[in-house]
Write a protein that holds these residues in place. Sequence first.
Motif: not given
Length: 397
Positions: A181, A184-185, A189, A284, A288, A291, A296-297, A299-300
């Motif tokens: 988590l 990745h974030l 991003y 999850w 998942s 990427p 993840w989409k 969550l963003r």
Amino acid sequence: MTDAGCGALPVLIAPSSGEQELWPHLGSSLFLNCTLRLIDSCNANLTWLKNKNPAPEVYREQQSFWNGLNSSERFLTSILNVNLTTEGDYGTFTCQMQSVMASFTLHKSDKAGHIAAVLFALCVLAFLVVGTIVYIKCRLNVRLWYKDKYGELEINDGRLFDAYVSFCPSNIDTKFTNFILKPHLENRYGYKLHLDERSLLPNTEPSAELLMNVSRCRRLIVVLSLVYLEQEWCQNNFRNGLFRLLELSRKPIFIVFENQYKELPAEVTQLLTSQRGILKMLLWKADSVSPASDFWKELRLALPRKLSFSEGRGDPQTQNQDDKDPMLTVHSETADPDPDGDLGVRRTFYKAPPPRMAPVRNPRDRENVGDVDISDLGSRNYSARADYYCLMTEPDL
């Protein structure tokens, strides 16, 4: 055929009404059937007319005779083949024998043909199917694009982190939070996360430290695993604890593992499902980790819109604020050399008279006194961090 006297007039059999109106389409082919019964072996000519004039030879005619049950009866059938190649082929066609006649009126058709209607319906159906597939596959990408382009900017709020992540210090939860988590974030991003493995609501009451930490974050992420639900506040009254979390954060995010979802207490799943409008629950799954997965989409979409600035310009969230305090500016030439306190030794920002100092009785002590410049303290803007200080009340001090 030659004309001869007839004891009785022919009887029209088809068309039965004597007049028939048709609406054929241009390009179609018609067969106009005119059938009569001849009595007493009456022989006469059957002629075709178009608009009261002899029909042109382009319209082919076929005649046939046959005898009836009575030897005195004979039947005549004349079929006229009309090909509608031009608009001039429309009009009134009449078959006539002596004073007996039948008419066929061909009108121009303004309605769409059957084939054209079927093709149009198939095109509409195909468009709907393709549109549905595209929407299912690309809806998250379209929403992300719209959010990154026109979404609300959550700046000037004085918050240092994008999300506060609460998880239980178990083997699985720790690995998921620290190795999946967070990297990745943050690395992909550019989000900033604040991780906390302590109990989120000890004794179902948020502590002052928790309130301060949550106030520094724009979102709240809870890794809701089976081990997490073993905490005291989850076992005693999860419902009240959840409503406390809804008061602390704007639309908190709950991450649930798919292989543990069926083992969650029914009260927990029902409560999370009933509050979908004010919280976000993400599942999850095994796929998942990619990427490009929907996890993840989504969550963003639940996280605040992230601004991207070129390297070296500092924190994007503080660059748009009015607070020019160098302590909030990353990689600044005038950064505070002593970030733990407000009275660190720093260079002068504003020209001001030197501060008054108490007289030194012993000249040797003058050498031990450093030049501390506090002339800019009054010009600093602490509005961006006012929410941190307001959490500390006088009894706490």
